[in-house]
Design an enzyme around this catalytic site. Structure first.
Site, PDB file in Angstrom:
ATOM      1  N   LYS A 115       0.299  -1.399   0.017  1.00  0.00           N
ATOM      2  CA  LYS A 115       0.122  -0.285   0.121  1.00  0.00           C
ATOM      3  C   LYS A 115       0.825   1.412   0.345  1.00  0.00           C
ATOM      4  O   LYS A 115       0.414   2.929  -0.334  1.00  0.00           O
ATOM      5  CB  LYS A 115      -1.196  -0.167   1.359  1.00  0.00           C
ATOM      6  CG  LYS A 115      -2.052  -1.194   0.789  1.00  0.00           C
ATOM      7  CD  LYS A 115      -3.244  -1.168   2.177  1.00  0.00           C
ATOM      8  CE  LYS A 115      -3.960  -2.183   1.831  1.00  0.00           C
ATOM      9  NZ  LYS A 115      -3.896  -3.622   1.000  1.00  0.00           N
TER      10      LYS A 115
HETATM   11  C1  LIG Z   1      -4.375  -4.738   0.769  1.00  0.00           C
HETATM   12  C2  LIG Z   1      -4.152  -6.125   0.775  1.00  0.00           C
HETATM   13  C3  LIG Z   1      -4.198  -7.105   0.204  1.00  0.00           C
HETATM   14  C4  LIG Z   1      -5.125  -6.688  -0.377  1.00  0.00           C
HETATM   15  O1  LIG Z   1      -5.430  -5.657  -2.397  1.00  0.00           O
HETATM   16  P1  LIG Z   1      -6.399  -5.104  -2.842  1.00  0.00           P
HETATM   17  O2  LIG Z   1      -6.058  -4.092  -2.774  1.00  0.00           O
HETATM   18  O3  LIG Z   1      -7.174  -4.786  -1.456  1.00  0.00           O
HETATM   19  O4  LIG Z   1      -7.170  -6.319  -3.484  1.00  0.00           O
HETATM   20  C5  LIG Z   1      -3.028  -7.941  -0.288  1.00  0.00           C
HETATM   21  N1  LIG Z   1      -1.961  -8.719   0.851  1.00  0.00           N
HETATM   22  C6  LIG Z   1      -1.875  -7.179   1.291  1.00  0.00           C
HETATM   23  C7  LIG Z   1      -0.554  -7.210   2.254  1.00  0.00           C
HETATM   24  C8  LIG Z   1      -2.985  -5.928   1.786  1.00  0.00           C
HETATM   25  O5  LIG Z   1      -2.111  -4.863   2.748  1.00  0.00           O
END
Ligand SMILES: *Cc1c(COP(=O)(O)O)cnc(C)c1O
Length: 468
Positions: A115
């Site tokens: 993120k």
């Molecule tokens: C947020 C997250 C996901 C999922 O990503 P999306 O964009 O919501 O599909 C997968 N793995 C981790 C470690 C995350 O923080």
């Protein structure tokens, strides 16, 4: 370059430019903003990405989306600032696991999850768009772990922005809590509430609909419904595919999926002309997306907690963006489908839309055993300790039959140390926190503890915001 317009998936919100769409987050008809058209990169333009570093790749891929609002030089400056904070010079390095499987490590940002790639840029964009103005933006969010720390790191210390982040007390890991509460910048307000993540989330939603709060604060959200986040994620699909031979050779990607944001960015890359052989939607046992793509059953049940909490979701907000395209961009049709879903928590994806999705997407549902086996396979065969979310992606990548000549890239979405208890259970190895996190466990923490009561939380936020 022609200015890019942004339109809502539900067809009735005003068309905005990139700046306004970024600051708005959600469209006011309840839909999500998408570019009015997908910009195309020619084969020559993709070939010319070979050898470019991450920042230059980012500028070429994102320029059409910000056209009319930011110049290429301004965009370059923001990308340098955002990605200069990453712990690896390649920003998102590729690691080879065996002859055909690769990992794309997206966790070298300040909070160890993918993120950061999007939120570090979003923080820069917010600051740029608010500079010199009167507006004080108040970001309010609820987190079950990864989003909160990434959002806080993205806006800490920035002018014209303050952030309130709610987390359920005692229900996030120590690492996750400390990554939020040891950020002592005066514009960062952490709130531990007595309740669950869903309680915290419900309070945030209520605040956004509260006329008194809206009268006093300019509220904004940073969850993955914000288009700018998805745009930033398109870049690493290009960066990785070009390194593995695109545009001459197509590449497949497997994406551990929750809110459908990350994998939708892969879809955008394909629409722009990147030769993607397959996009694998990897879910844990919370498998609404797998059911939707295979049988059309998009119905929400109760969430089952797993070792991959960032994928423990009932409803995938960004799926609406794909449905919009699959419907031929019929906003009225999507508004109708989503209204039906909001009423009944269920809908059926029509067969023609499903067939459209299956041209590019495959999916797999990975349970706890499948996740553990993939963690061990990466350790024993690939020489890598990976995190449980990445392991779900890898298990799906290995389960599906993909044309043997195509390299398969699994997106590694978190650093293994972030989920070290689960990693240790599967592999016997307890991954160390990277040195750049330093003395996380010695730093001072600051946060407010509040009861699970909306009025108390609202009063706290209004009072803190009024203090400056
Ligand atoms: C947020 C997250 C996901 C999922 O990503 P999306 O964009 O919501 O599909 C997968 N793995 C981790 C470690 C995350 O923080």
């Amino acid at each position: 370059m022609a200015e890019m317009d942004y339109i809502s998936t539900r067809g009735s919100a005003p068309t905005l430019d990139f700046r306004a769409a970024t600051l708005a987050g959600l469209a006011d008809d309840g839909g999500l903003y998408v570019p009015a058209r997908w910009p195309r990169m020619t084969t020559d333009a993709i070939r010319a990405l070979a050898g470019l570093d991450y920042v230059e790749t980012a500028v070429r891929v994102m320029a059409p989306f910000v056209a009319g609002v930011l110049s290429e030089d301004e965009l370059r400056g923001l990308c340098k600032a955002a990605y200069g904070r990453f712990g690896h010079d390649a920003v998102t390095p590729l690691v080879q696991l065996d002859h055909r499987h690769w990992l794309l490590e997206l966790f070298h940002g300040p909070t160890l999850a993918f993120k950061d790639v999007a939120l570090q840029l979003l923080g820069q964009l917010f600051e740029t768009f608010l500079r010199g103005g009167e507006t004080e933006l108040t970001i309010v969010g609820a987190t079950s772990g990864d989003t909160g720390s990434a959002a806080i790191e993205a806006v800490a210390g920035r002018d014209h922005i303050r952030i309130f982040m709610l987390h359920p007390e005692g229900r996030v890991s120590d690492v996750q809590r400390r990554q939020m509460t040891t950020v002592l910048a005066p514009n960062v307000h952490n709130i531990a509430i007595d309740g669950s993540f869903d309680d915290a989330q419900a309070m945030v939603k209520r605040l956004f609909g509260d006329a008194e709060a809206r009268g006093q604060l300019t509220l904004s959200a940073v969850n993955s419904i914000n288009w700018a986040r998805l745009m930033a994620q398109v870049v690493y699909y290009f960066y990785a595919a070009v390194r593995l031979g695109a545009p001459e050779r197509p590449v497949a990607f497997s994406v551990p999926t929750g809110n459908f944001g990350d994998v939708f960015a892969g879809y955008v890359a394909a629409q722009m002309g990147l030769p993607i052989a397959r996009l694998v939607v990897a879910t844990n046992v919370n498998d609404i997306l797998h059911r939707a793509l295979t049988s059309g059953d998009y119905s929400a049940g109760a969430v089952t907690p797993t070792a991959t909490p960032s994928m423990d979701i009932q409803v995938s907000s960004n799926f609406e963006r794909l449905l919009f395209d699959l419907s031929g961009r019929d906003g009225a049709a999507i508004a109708g489908m989503m209204a039906e879903f909001d009423r009944s928590r269920a809908m059926t994806i029509p067969a023609d839309m499903r067939a459209g999705a299956q041209a590019l997407f495959s999916s797999a549902r990975i349970d706890a055993d499948g996740m553990t086996l993939a963690l061990r396979w990466a350790q024993e065969r690939g020489g890598q300790i990976i995190d449980p979310h990445s392991a779900v992606g890898l298990a799906a990548a290995r389960a599906l039959e993909i044309d043997g000549d195509v390299p398969v890239v699994t997106l590694a979405t978190a650093h293994p140390a972030k989920f070290r208890d689960a990693v240790e259970r599967a592999t016997g190895v307890r991954p160390a926190l990277p040195p750049r996190l330093g003395n996380l466990f010695e730093r001072e923490e600051r946060y407010s503890k509040l009861p699970g009561d909306y009025d108390a939380v609202k009063a706290h936020i209004l009072a803190e915001a009024a203090r400056g």
